[in-house]
Design a protein around this motif. Structure first.
Motif, PDB file in Angstrom:
ATOM      1  N   SER A 108      -3.762  25.709 -73.702  1.00  0.00           N
ATOM      2  CA  SER A 108      -2.864  24.565 -73.947  1.00  0.00           C
ATOM      3  C   SER A 108      -1.418  25.015 -73.920  1.00  0.00           C
ATOM      4  CB  SER A 108      -3.183  23.927 -75.288  1.00  0.00           C
ATOM      5  OG  SER A 108      -4.497  23.468 -75.292  1.00  0.00           O
ATOM      6  N   THR A 109      -1.181  26.187 -74.483  1.00  0.00           N
ATOM      7  CA  THR A 109       0.184  26.706 -74.490  1.00  0.00           C
ATOM      8  C   THR A 109       0.688  26.854 -73.056  1.00  0.00           C
ATOM      9  OG1 THR A 109      -0.402  27.909 -76.479  1.00  0.00           O
ATOM     10  CG2 THR A 109       1.625  28.550 -75.382  1.00  0.00           C
ATOM     11  N   LEU A 110      -0.143  27.398 -72.215  1.00  0.00           N
ATOM     12  CA  LEU A 110       0.240  27.581 -70.816  1.00  0.00           C
ATOM     13  C   LEU A 110       0.569  26.232 -70.174  1.00  0.00           C
ATOM     14  CD1 LEU A 110       0.497  29.237 -68.210  1.00  0.00           C
ATOM     15  CD2 LEU A 110      -1.943  28.895 -67.840  1.00  0.00           C
ATOM     16  N   LEU A 111      -0.290  25.260 -70.419  1.00  0.00           N
ATOM     17  CA  LEU A 111      -0.072  23.958 -69.803  1.00  0.00           C
ATOM     18  C   LEU A 111       1.196  23.284 -70.335  1.00  0.00           C
ATOM     19  CD1 LEU A 111      -2.494  23.970 -68.053  1.00  0.00           C
ATOM     20  CD2 LEU A 111      -3.104  21.705 -68.907  1.00  0.00           C
ATOM     21  N   ASN A 112       1.418  23.469 -71.632  1.00  0.00           N
ATOM     22  CA  ASN A 112       2.639  22.905 -72.203  1.00  0.00           C
ATOM     23  C   ASN A 112       3.876  23.527 -71.562  1.00  0.00           C
ATOM     24  OD1 ASN A 112       1.506  21.051 -73.893  1.00  0.00           O
ATOM     25  ND2 ASN A 112       1.421  22.439 -75.655  1.00  0.00           N
ATOM     26  N   VAL A 113       3.778  24.830 -71.307  1.00  0.00           N
ATOM     27  CA  VAL A 113       4.906  25.498 -70.664  1.00  0.00           C
ATOM     28  C   VAL A 113       5.079  24.961 -69.248  1.00  0.00           C
ATOM     29  CG1 VAL A 113       5.677  27.694 -69.721  1.00  0.00           C
ATOM     30  CG2 VAL A 113       4.788  27.582 -72.046  1.00  0.00           C
ATOM     31  N   LEU A 114       3.964  24.878 -68.544  1.00  0.00           N
ATOM     32  CA  LEU A 114       4.047  24.436 -67.156  1.00  0.00           C
ATOM     33  C   LEU A 114       4.536  22.989 -67.041  1.00  0.00           C
ATOM     34  CD1 LEU A 114       0.849  26.024 -65.552  1.00  0.00           C
ATOM     35  CD2 LEU A 114       3.225  26.821 -65.489  1.00  0.00           C
ATOM     36  N   SER A 115       4.239  22.194 -68.068  1.00  0.00           N
ATOM     37  CA  SER A 115       4.649  20.787 -67.974  1.00  0.00           C
ATOM     38  C   SER A 115       6.067  20.574 -68.474  1.00  0.00           C
ATOM     39  CB  SER A 115       3.683  19.928 -68.783  1.00  0.00           C
ATOM     40  OG  SER A 115       3.732  20.339 -70.130  1.00  0.00           O
ATOM     41  N   GLY A 116       6.701  21.664 -68.885  1.00  0.00           N
ATOM     42  CA  GLY A 116       8.092  21.521 -69.317  1.00  0.00           C
ATOM     43  C   GLY A 116       8.227  20.970 -70.713  1.00  0.00           C
ATOM     44  N   VAL A 132       7.711  26.293 -61.273  1.00  0.00           N
ATOM     45  CA  VAL A 132       6.844  25.238 -60.782  1.00  0.00           C
ATOM     46  C   VAL A 132       7.625  24.451 -59.741  1.00  0.00           C
ATOM     47  CG1 VAL A 132       5.610  23.121 -61.362  1.00  0.00           C
ATOM     48  CG2 VAL A 132       5.559  25.055 -62.932  1.00  0.00           C
ATOM     49  N   ALA A 133       7.066  24.312 -58.576  1.00  0.00           N
ATOM     50  CA  ALA A 133       7.712  23.603 -57.473  1.00  0.00           C
ATOM     51  C   ALA A 133       9.139  24.078 -57.291  1.00  0.00           C
ATOM     52  CB  ALA A 133       7.669  22.097 -57.711  1.00  0.00           C
ATOM     53  N   GLY A 134       9.321  25.388 -57.388  1.00  0.00           N
ATOM     54  CA  GLY A 134      10.635  25.950 -57.119  1.00  0.00           C
ATOM     55  C   GLY A 134      11.610  25.844 -58.274  1.00  0.00           C
ATOM     56  N   MET A 135      11.180  25.264 -59.390  1.00  0.00           N
ATOM     57  CA  MET A 135      12.114  25.149 -60.513  1.00  0.00           C
ATOM     58  C   MET A 135      11.766  26.175 -61.569  1.00  0.00           C
ATOM     59  SD  MET A 135      12.355  21.025 -60.741  1.00  0.00           S
ATOM     60  CE  MET A 135      13.933  20.894 -61.534  1.00  0.00           C
ATOM     61  N   ASP A 136      12.794  26.880 -61.995  1.00  0.00           N
ATOM     62  CA  ASP A 136      12.578  27.935 -62.984  1.00  0.00           C
ATOM     63  C   ASP A 136      12.542  27.324 -64.378  1.00  0.00           C
ATOM     64  OD1 ASP A 136      12.559  30.061 -64.641  1.00  0.00           O
ATOM     65  OD2 ASP A 136      14.141  31.185 -63.594  1.00  0.00           O
ATOM     66  N   ARG A 177       9.945  14.181 -65.443  1.00  0.00           N
ATOM     67  CA  ARG A 177       9.851  12.832 -64.899  1.00  0.00           C
ATOM     68  C   ARG A 177       9.218  12.814 -63.520  1.00  0.00           C
ATOM     69  NH1 ARG A 177      15.631  10.186 -66.611  1.00  0.00           N
ATOM     70  NH2 ARG A 177      14.979   9.552 -68.693  1.00  0.00           N
ATOM     71  N   SER A 178       9.633  13.752 -62.674  1.00  0.00           N
ATOM     72  CA  SER A 178       9.218  13.570 -61.285  1.00  0.00           C
ATOM     73  C   SER A 178       8.443  14.733 -60.690  1.00  0.00           C
ATOM     74  CB  SER A 178      10.445  13.270 -60.430  1.00  0.00           C
ATOM     75  OG  SER A 178      11.382  14.297 -60.628  1.00  0.00           O
ATOM     76  N   VAL A 179       8.356  15.860 -61.408  1.00  0.00           N
ATOM     77  CA  VAL A 179       7.668  16.992 -60.799  1.00  0.00           C
ATOM     78  C   VAL A 179       6.251  17.155 -61.337  1.00  0.00           C
ATOM     79  CG1 VAL A 179       7.761  19.465 -60.360  1.00  0.00           C
ATOM     80  CG2 VAL A 179       9.861  18.129 -60.394  1.00  0.00           C
ATOM     81  N   VAL A 180       6.084  16.916 -62.640  1.00  0.00           N
ATOM     82  CA  VAL A 180       4.743  17.091 -63.198  1.00  0.00           C
ATOM     83  C   VAL A 180       4.213  15.817 -63.829  1.00  0.00           C
ATOM     84  CG1 VAL A 180       4.906  19.550 -63.676  1.00  0.00           C
ATOM     85  CG2 VAL A 180       5.714  17.894 -65.364  1.00  0.00           C
ATOM     86  N   ALA A 204       4.881   9.971 -58.700  1.00  0.00           N
ATOM     87  CA  ALA A 204       4.567  10.822 -57.551  1.00  0.00           C
ATOM     88  C   ALA A 204       4.910  12.278 -57.794  1.00  0.00           C
ATOM     89  CB  ALA A 204       5.285  10.308 -56.304  1.00  0.00           C
ATOM     90  N   PRO A 205       4.288  12.884 -58.826  1.00  0.00           N
ATOM     91  CA  PRO A 205       4.613  14.276 -59.115  1.00  0.00           C
ATOM     92  C   PRO A 205       3.990  15.215 -58.086  1.00  0.00           C
ATOM     93  CG  PRO A 205       2.802  13.565 -60.478  1.00  0.00           C
ATOM     94  CD  PRO A 205       3.190  12.372 -59.656  1.00  0.00           C
ATOM     95  N   GLU A 206       4.487  16.440 -58.088  1.00  0.00           N
ATOM     96  CA  GLU A 206       3.907  17.432 -57.192  1.00  0.00           C
ATOM     97  C   GLU A 206       2.752  18.146 -57.861  1.00  0.00           C
ATOM     98  OE1 GLU A 206       6.758  19.919 -55.138  1.00  0.00           O
ATOM     99  OE2 GLU A 206       8.331  18.565 -55.823  1.00  0.00           O
ATOM    100  N   VAL A 207       2.763  18.129 -59.181  1.00  0.00           N
ATOM    101  CA  VAL A 207       1.744  18.864 -59.927  1.00  0.00           C
ATOM    102  C   VAL A 207       1.162  17.955 -61.000  1.00  0.00           C
ATOM    103  CG1 VAL A 207       1.312  20.862 -61.395  1.00  0.00           C
ATOM    104  CG2 VAL A 207       3.032  21.005 -59.593  1.00  0.00           C
TER     105      VAL A 207
END
Ligand SMILES: Nc1ncnc2c1ncn2[C@@H]1O[C@H](COP(=O)(O)OP(=O)(O)OP(=O)(O)O)[C@@H](O)[C@H]1O
Ligand SMILES: [Mg+2]
Lengths: 838, 306
Positions: free
Chosen positions: B67-75, B86-90, B104-107, B181-184
């Motif tokens: 969950s921690t990983l996913l929370n990080v990945l979702s910003g 993620v999708a080129g964003m650090d 809003r728009s990437v995940v 329309a997220p990328e992830v």
């Protein structure tokens, strides 16, 4: 936003209700208070002698060469003077035109002690009827006037139509005799007192009485005459025009007017209601003195109400904040989701704050609207309360939402997180405590006054006390925890442990509850103290349950008859009067009471007053006579007094105005006063006409019926009860806030064998400590406030006695606070079982 | 044999853009929770590479940091150290504003608890419109309809979460996650609360989203059914990726699953716990480089005494 609110409509409704009542109270109570202050101003003006409240411009021809030479000029001057008055004074005057002039008192030739004054006044003609002759006309010589007399003085001086009187070189021919159309009333008793009757006055040290009559003369003729004249233009105040708000302004205006007219306002003779003559033109009025006294009372009332309303505001806001927080926690999930789904902090804050605004703003509006139904003046400032409350609630809601959702993290593990107090918060708390301490110190030395900072001090003090209590709170709790741990039963331990965990969440409830209860206790102590003081004052005034006075005295058989009247329990005869104690060259004026003190003591047993014991073989005297070994008095009989003890005052005897006091501790031979226990009606029926019967109840009714007093007491009660209600609401919200978590814990514990009773006990133990803390600390503070505030609020104006000398009676406030605690704990106990059934 | 220095030099100089092509990249990701003096290292140097359009599952024991990983990945959460892109964003150097745009728009995100994904007082359609409103202020009803249709819950459009089954709720939740329309798409145990049939539906919906919209999809799951149906399953242990299972369809139509241990860039490797217990490996092992593999032996008595 609306749906978010609809989803939590219960909480939102609670929030709205709290806001509504709070706005209603915060706007309504001051409104009602202002109304009663205005009412009391109006009553004061209405009941004072009209000439005291009026502004009179007086012009003495002796000192001025520029005097009006006829009716026309005087009438013009009336408008000129009015225009010269400052606008803030002019605006409270009514439009009656009342002016005139009269000569000084001129001795009637060939008489002794008989004086006449020739007068003209613009408003007399419509009020009189000529019974003989006609109104005086112009005169052909400045030494000879046509005059008209009222029938009564004419008869008293044995004058008839056509008679001529001579006075100090002038002649007056009586051309008319008149009667007042409506004798009595302010017109003849006040504005033109002495015009329709003979005025008798005995100069000091004189054996004979001087008699004064007034003769009406033609205005123009009189103005052209050679005698000294006193002109007056009187401007009446409209009693309802002076209010609590413009009083100070009017006072300033009166001072300005005095300066404007001449050298400052002069005073009015209390005895005659006539101006004490000044030089040239001057302004004569008692209005400034009246307003000053009113302003003093006003300041006290406002200060007291400010303290109470401050407390009320703190409690209201605290409770509302609790409800806001509850709504916030209810909506937390939704907002977290929005935040995670891409809501910016601003959007979330707008939604969260907006939901609160939606609940609060209309409620505040309605509350403010309802407060308009409370009779009272419409003051925009009164709406500031509801507005401030609503704005504060919304702001708190926004801050709360923003803080909760600053990080978009989905999970917050508040079970692990125990916040360590931040240094900033500690600094703030220390600041508040220091401010409160400093404020109290200032308050004790300077009094409440009009200073807004001073008004904030008492609520600030309660908040500071709450903060201190919160810091201290964990220590006894730890002790309790240790005690509970020793028991074999686990439930108490768990309960106290949960209380310890809930301690961080207790801040806001305690910050609400403690001030509410403190001010509530203070209010009730004050109300009680006021009631006690008033009661005491009534007893002081009357000196017995029933006081019967008869200037002719009570013969022994009459006393016996009264004593035997059914319904009369005890009768103590007394002689109360004044005499001159023969000490020094001039003697000493003294009040004398002759009464059997032992009987009197018995009569007064059970009253709030103490009657001194008689001194063996002598009298009790006030300290200024106590040094004498003996002296003579002439009343009630000629006798020698031997002081044997000291006494400062005796109930029912007025020796405040510097009179000495002698109490002769024996039943008098001559009785003019009966001190009675029993049924006042029976006494009234038993006594002959001309006897004055006054009861403690009468005196009390007089004291309490003053509008300011009754509304102050009502205000005190309303605020006190509201505070108690808010305290309860705060507890209820606290209970509801923790309900979900508690239910979870209890369900778990039920699963492992907790009984229903243990569950209830646990809940009580969880909430109880905070509650007990808040109640005890609040009560202690409330009882201490009168001492802490010291002379800051002096209610003597209400009681007719120095206030605060009486022991504080903690029973009512303790009952109130205890009641709140018991109701709350009962709620908790029952709530504890409900959590289980869920 | 290479010296340690050589290895390090090689590692440092090696492919300058590690995972440059990857859609999701974690390199030595660390997340430490600090609470009242106690530090919990939830992610301790986690490496992860996911390509665009991939559908992968993440498995692991409870508390391993999924969950921690996913929370990080979702910003939603900010890592303590390391690299996460993620999708080129650090994700580490992002400003709050970027982070908001990212969410809003990437995940898109789906939680385990069905109730937590949807606002209970909004209908399915309104729930889908909510992220659009939050992001742009505009509500594209047509798109919401399409998404619900795609996920097979078009008939629920007017219903509130309370009037839907758990599976329907989760599928609406996927539609919500896809709204902008997220990328992830990141799903944290989306089927955790559902029975197996319903799980199948929800997983099917996720796969459809992945296939038809080309959204990179990461699913955290305990459900073996889900884990068995994705191309790649990544195992996490103690806050780092420990194993990867690749699946491909063999010539005869059967699925061949091959499990690999993950070797990080520093050469660290996690041995499966059961391997270690079986051979009584503790504290240290002996390694031997062979021609085409490395042998790992438990340390013998003599070694331990030395
Ligand atoms: N907010 C937090 N504060 C402190 N520690 C946390 C927090 N969130 C997670 N942890 C800790 O971090 C570690 C990883 O937690 P995480 O929730 O990522 O595990 P998980 O793999 O999702 O487990 P599960 O399968 O049970 O959901 C755990 O040891 C957990 O106790
Ligand atoms: Mg998890």
């Amino acid at each position: 936003m609306i749906r978010l609110l609809a989803a939590h409509r219960g909480t939102a409704a609670l929030l709205a209700l709290l806001t509504l009542t709070a706005s209603l109270l915060v706007a309504g109570v001051p409104r009602a208070l202002e109304a009663s202050l205005d009412e009391s101003a109006a009553t004061m003006l209405r009941t004072s002698p009209p000439l005291t409240t009026a502004l009179t411009v007086v012009l003495e021809s002796t000192y001025s060469s520029d005097v009006p030479d006829g009716v026309e000029k005087v009438t013009q001057a009336n408008d000129l003077w009015r225009a010269a008055l400052p606008p803030n004074v002019r605006s409270v005057l009514d439009h009656t035109a009342r002016f005139g002039y009269r000569t000084a008192w001129l001795q009637i030739s060939a008489t002794r002690h008989r004086y006449v004054s020739l007068a003209w006044a613009n408003d007399v003609a419509p009020q009189i009827r000529y019974v003989a002759g006609k109104a005086p006309g112009p005169s052909d010589s400045p030494k000879r006037f046509e005059i008209a007399l009222a029938t009564e003085p004419a008869a008293a001086f044995d004058l008839k139509l056509g008679d001529t009187i001579e006075f100090e070189g002038y002649q007056g021919v009586i051309t008319g005799l008149w009667e007042p159309l409506t004798p009595g009333g302010t017109f003849w008793n006040s504005y033109h007192s002495g015009m329709s009757e003979v005025v008798k006055r005995r100069p000091p040290l004189s054996e004979e009485t001087d008699l004064f009559i007034t003769a009406l003369a033609d205005g123009n003729a009189l103005a052209k005459g050679k005698m000294d004249r006193l002109y007056n233009w009187t401007y009446q105040v409209n009693p309802t025009a002076i209010t609590a708000r413009n009083a100070r302004d009017v006072l300033d205006g009166v001072a300005d007017a005095g300066r404007e007219v001449a050298g400052g306002p002069r005073s009015v003779s209390v005895a005659t209601g006539l101006p004490i003559q000044g030089m040239g033109t001057s302004l004569v009025t008692g209005l400034d003195q009246l307003i000053k006294e009113f302003l003093d009372r006003l300041a006290t009332t406002r200060a007291l109400m400010a303290v109470l309303l401050g407390g009320l505001a703190v409690a209201c806001f605290g409770t509302i904040a609790l409800a806001v927080r509850l709504l916030g926690s209810r909506a937390h999930g939704s907002l977290t989701l929005m935040r995670a789904r891409g809501g910016s902090l601003r959007q979330i804050t707008v939604v969260g704050g907006g939901a609160i605004a939606l609940a609060v703003a209309p409620a505040a509006l309605v509350g403010a609207g309802l407060s308009l139904l409370v009779p009272g003046p419409s003051l925009p400032i009164l709406l500031a309360g509801p507005v401030a409350l609503a704005v504060a609630a919304i702001a708190y809601g926004c801050v709360q939402t923003a803080r909760a959702h600053r990080q978009p993290i989905a999970e917050s593990r508040d079970d692990v997180v125990t916040r360590r107090p931040s240094p900033r918060r500690i600094a703030l708390e220390v600041l508040i405590v220091l401010l409160a301490a400093g404020g109290v110190q200032l308050l004790r030395t300077r009094g409440l006054g009009d200073d807004p900072f001073m008004m904030v001090v008492p609520p600030l003090l309660t908040v500071a006390a709450a903060l201190v209590a919160l810091r201290v709170y964990p220590f006894p709790l730890r002790l309790l925890l240790r005690l509970a741990a020793r028991r074999r039963d686990a439930a108490p331990y768990l309960g106290v442990a949960m209380a310890a965990r809930a301690a961080t969440g207790a801040t806001l409830p305690v910050l609400t509850l403690l001030p509410a209860l403190a001010i509530c206790a203070y209010g009730s102590v004050t109300a009680d103290g006021l009631a006690t003081a008033q009661r005491l004052a009534a007893w002081q005034q009357v000196g017995a349950e029933i006081r019967v006075q008869r200037s002719e005295g009570f013969p022994a058989d009459l006393i016996e008859r009264i004593r035997r009247t059914p319904g009369v329990e005890q009768v103590v005869p007394a002689a109360v009067g004044q005499t001159n104690a023969e000490v020094g060259f001039t003697g000493r004026d003294t009040a004398v009471v002759a009464v059997d003190l032992d009987a009197y003591r018995k009569l007064m047993a059970g009253s709030p007053l103490d009657i001194p014991r008689p001194a063996a073989g002598g009298a009790l005297v006030s300290s200024d006579l106590a040094a004498m070994s003996s002296f003579d008095i002439t009343w009630p009989e000629r006798m020698t007094v031997q002081p044997k003890g000291k006494i400062a005052s005796l109930p029912g005897v007025d020796n405040a105005s510097g009179l000495a006091l002698i109490v002769l501790p024996a039943q008098p031979k001559y009785t003019n006063t009966l001190l009675v226990n029993g049924d006042a009606e029976a006494v009234r029926k038993a006594v002959p006409a001309g006897t004055v019967v006054r009861t403690v109840e009468d005196a009390l009714a007089e004291i309490t019926s003053v509008p300011l007093v009754s509304s102050l007491v009502t205000g005190l009660r309303v605020v006190t009860l509201s505070l108690a209600a808010y305290a309860l609401a705060a507890v209820a919200i606290m209970l509801v806030s923790g309900a979900a978590e508690r239910a979870r814990a209890l369900t778990l514990l039920h699963a492992i064998g907790l009984t229903r009773r243990q569950a209830k006990g646990m809940t009580v133990l969880e909430i109880g400590p905070v509650l007990v803390l808040a109640v005890l600390a609040g009560l202690a503070l409330g009882l201490g406030l009168p001492t802490l505030l010291g002379d800051g609020i002096d209610l003597s104006a209400y009681a007719g006695l120095p206030f605060g000398d009486y022991p504080i009676d903690p029973v009512t406030p303790a009952l109130l606070a205890g009641g709140v605690a018991v109701v709350a704990l009962a709620g908790v106990y029952l709530g504890g079982s409900r959590a289980k059934s869920r | 044999m290479h010296s340690l220095a050589d290895l390090e030099a090689q590692a440092g100089a090696a492919k300058p853009a590690f995972g440059a092509a990857a859609h999701i990249l974690c390199d030595n990701l660390v997340r430490i929770y600090k609470t009242e003096g106690v530090e919990v290292v939830a992610l301790q140097g986690l490496d992860l590479l996911i390509d665009k359009g991939e559908l992968i599952a993440i498995v692991g024991a409870s508390g391993s940091g999924k969950s921690t990983l996913l929370n990080v990945l979702s910003g939603l959460d900010v890592p303590t150290a390391g690299l996460a892109r993620v999708a080129g964003m650090d994700l580490l150097s992002m400003t709050a504003k970027d982070r908001l745009r990212f969410r809003r728009s990437v995940v898109g995100f789906i939680w385990q608890q069905t109730a937590r994904n949807l606002l209970p007082y909004l209908t399915a359609q309104e729930n889908v419109l909510l992220p659009m409103r939050l992001a742009t202020g505009k509500a594209d009803r047509a798109r919401a309809g399409e998404l619900l249709d795609l996920l097979g819950v078009a008939d629920c459009a007017g219903r509130r979460p309370g009037e839907m089954s758990g599976g329907q709720q989760q599928r609406v939740a996927i539609a919500v996650a896809l709204a902008n329309a997220p990328e992830v798409i990141l799903a944290d145990e989306p089927t955790g609360e559902l029975d197996s049939d319903t799980s199948e539906e929800v997983f099917g919906a996720l796969r459809r989203a992945n296939r038809e919209l080309g959204v990179t999809t990461v699913i955290v799951t305990h459900d073996p059914m889900v884990a068995d149906e994705v191309d790649r399953t990544i195992g996490i242990r103690d806050g780092r990726t420990s194993s990867e299972t690749l699946r491909r369809t063999s010539e005869d139509g059967g699925v061949i699953a091959e499990e690999y241990a993950v070797l990080d860039r520093a050469g660290r490797l996690q041995l499966p716990r059961d391997f270690m217990t079986a051979l009584d490996m503790e504290r240290r092992v002996r390694l031997e480089l062979e021609r085409d593999h490395i042998g790992v032996w438990p340390a013998n008595q003599g070694d331990e005494q030395s």
